[in-house]
Design a protein around this motif. Structure first.
Motif, PDB file in Angstrom:
ATOM      1  N   UNK A   1      19.484  -5.588  14.904  1.00  0.00           N
ATOM      2  CA  UNK A   1      19.051  -4.216  14.628  1.00  0.00           C
ATOM      3  C   UNK A   1      18.610  -4.056  13.186  1.00  0.00           C
ATOM      4  N   UNK A   2      19.369  -4.610  12.265  1.00  0.00           N
ATOM      5  CA  UNK A   2      19.011  -4.545  10.848  1.00  0.00           C
ATOM      6  C   UNK A   2      17.693  -5.264  10.597  1.00  0.00           C
ATOM      7  N   UNK A   3      17.519  -6.449  11.154  1.00  0.00           N
ATOM      8  CA  UNK A   3      16.294  -7.216  10.937  1.00  0.00           C
ATOM      9  C   UNK A   3      15.072  -6.488  11.473  1.00  0.00           C
ATOM     10  N   UNK A   4      15.162  -5.950  12.680  1.00  0.00           N
ATOM     11  CA  UNK A   4      14.035  -5.235  13.270  1.00  0.00           C
ATOM     12  C   UNK A   4      13.736  -3.975  12.468  1.00  0.00           C
ATOM     13  N   UNK A   5      14.777  -3.234  12.123  1.00  0.00           N
ATOM     14  CA  UNK A   5      14.575  -2.010  11.351  1.00  0.00           C
ATOM     15  C   UNK A   5      13.927  -2.304  10.003  1.00  0.00           C
ATOM     16  N   UNK A   6      14.372  -3.335   9.328  1.00  0.00           N
ATOM     17  CA  UNK A   6      13.766  -3.684   8.035  1.00  0.00           C
ATOM     18  C   UNK A   6      12.291  -4.041   8.178  1.00  0.00           C
ATOM     19  N   UNK A   7      11.945  -4.741   9.236  1.00  0.00           N
ATOM     20  CA  UNK A   7      10.532  -5.068   9.476  1.00  0.00           C
ATOM     21  C   UNK A   7       9.706  -3.795   9.663  1.00  0.00           C
ATOM     22  N   UNK A   8      10.204  -2.870  10.453  1.00  0.00           N
ATOM     23  CA  UNK A   8       9.481  -1.624  10.691  1.00  0.00           C
ATOM     24  C   UNK A   8       9.375  -0.785   9.418  1.00  0.00           C
ATOM     25  N   UNK A   9      10.447  -0.768   8.639  1.00  0.00           N
ATOM     26  CA  UNK A   9      10.420   0.001   7.394  1.00  0.00           C
ATOM     27  C   UNK A   9       9.473  -0.630   6.369  1.00  0.00           C
ATOM     28  N   UNK A  10       9.367  -1.946   6.368  1.00  0.00           N
ATOM     29  CA  UNK A  10       8.403  -2.606   5.471  1.00  0.00           C
ATOM     30  C   UNK A  10       6.984  -2.179   5.824  1.00  0.00           C
ATOM     31  N   UNK A  11       6.693  -2.074   7.109  1.00  0.00           N
ATOM     32  CA  UNK A  11       5.371  -1.600   7.534  1.00  0.00           C
ATOM     33  C   UNK A  11       5.138  -0.161   7.061  1.00  0.00           C
ATOM     34  N   UNK A  12       6.148   0.669   7.238  1.00  0.00           N
ATOM     35  CA  UNK A  12       6.029   2.071   6.811  1.00  0.00           C
ATOM     36  C   UNK A  12       5.830   2.161   5.307  1.00  0.00           C
ATOM     37  N   UNK A  13       6.550   1.337   4.558  1.00  0.00           N
ATOM     38  CA  UNK A  13       6.403   1.336   3.101  1.00  0.00           C
ATOM     39  C   UNK A  13       4.992   0.934   2.702  1.00  0.00           C
ATOM     40  N   UNK A  14       4.434  -0.058   3.380  1.00  0.00           N
ATOM     41  CA  UNK A  14       3.066  -0.487   3.079  1.00  0.00           C
ATOM     42  C   UNK A  14       2.072   0.644   3.309  1.00  0.00           C
ATOM     43  N   UNK A  15       2.358   1.506   4.279  1.00  0.00           N
ATOM     44  CA  UNK A  15       1.492   2.646   4.584  1.00  0.00           C
ATOM     45  C   UNK A  15       1.895   3.884   3.788  1.00  0.00           C
ATOM     46  N   UNK A  16       2.897   3.762   2.911  1.00  0.00           N
ATOM     47  CA  UNK A  16       3.431   4.883   2.126  1.00  0.00           C
ATOM     48  C   UNK A  16       3.828   6.051   3.028  1.00  0.00           C
ATOM     49  N   UNK A  17       4.423   5.738   4.171  1.00  0.00           N
ATOM     50  CA  UNK A  17       4.771   6.746   5.166  1.00  0.00           C
ATOM     51  C   UNK A  17       6.275   6.978   5.227  1.00  0.00           C
ATOM     52  N   UNK A  18       6.703   8.246   5.160  1.00  0.00           N
ATOM     53  CA  UNK A  18       8.112   8.527   5.422  1.00  0.00           C
ATOM     54  C   UNK A  18       8.407   8.281   6.898  1.00  0.00           C
ATOM     55  N   UNK A  19       9.669   8.004   7.204  1.00  0.00           N
ATOM     56  CA  UNK A  19      10.085   7.762   8.583  1.00  0.00           C
ATOM     57  C   UNK A  19      11.210   8.739   8.905  1.00  0.00           C
TER      58      UNK A  19
END
Length: 173
Positions: A97-115
């Motif tokens: 869960x941590x690994x998947x979440x970190x991957x998704x958050x890295x994508x969001x960070x690259x797009x400068x998008x809040x989640x």
């Protein structure tokens, strides 16, 4: 128990809907029962009604179904909404869960998008989200809305990075 395990994300497909609906019923049952909100039909139908293969990723461990997660644009277009993040009971507690979440958050960070996401009151999943930077936004008697502001990436991600990782063994070593 499992040893080192490979995980990956693959795009969701329309035929994933029933496996995901069933997983949702299994994973959410205890929390929904505790909140007096469990309904055998409704727990599955709510997933079916909002299922979007376009925004859903299926989590696979060693090529087999281990869970899912949906990341869609937020209603107002300002950021992303994370939902339907479920792992099979056998895949829980090993860092997946941590690994998947970190991957998704890295994508969001690259797009400068809040989640944003909603977690059930009293759910153990809230600790995972708070560890990864989510903070309280609002709540009602059943749900807690959490938000995570985008983080400035500390450097470029490796070129050609795939959505694969290694899990720690079930015994934590």
């Amino acid at each position: 128990m499992y040893g080192e395990t490979n995980w990956s994300l693959r795009p969701g497909r329309p035929d994933d809907i029933e496996a995901i609906a069933e997983l949702r019923a299994v994973v959410m049952r205890d929390d929904l029962v505790r909140l007096g909100r469990y309904d055998e039909h409704r727990v599955r139908q709510r997933l079916r009604d909002g299922f979007s293969p376009r925004h859903t990723s299926v989590v696979e461990v060693d090529g087999g179904f281990a869970g899912c997660v949906t990341m869609r644009p937020y209603e107002d277009g300002e950021g992303l909404y994370l939902e339907h993040f479920y792992l099979t009971p056998g895949a829980q507690g090993r860092g997946l869960g941590t690994a998947v979440l970190r991957e998704l958050l890295a994508r969001a960070d690259e797009a400068a998008a809040p989640v944003r996401l909603v977690v059930l009151q009293g759910s153990a999943a809230r600790r995972l989200y708070e560890r990864e930077g989510f903070t309280y936004e609002s709540e009602d008697p059943v749900d807690v809305l959490l938000v995570r502001a985008p983080r400035v990436p500390t450097g470029p991600r490796p070129a050609g990075r795939t959505l694969r990782g290694r899990l720690r063994p079930a015994d934590g070593r």
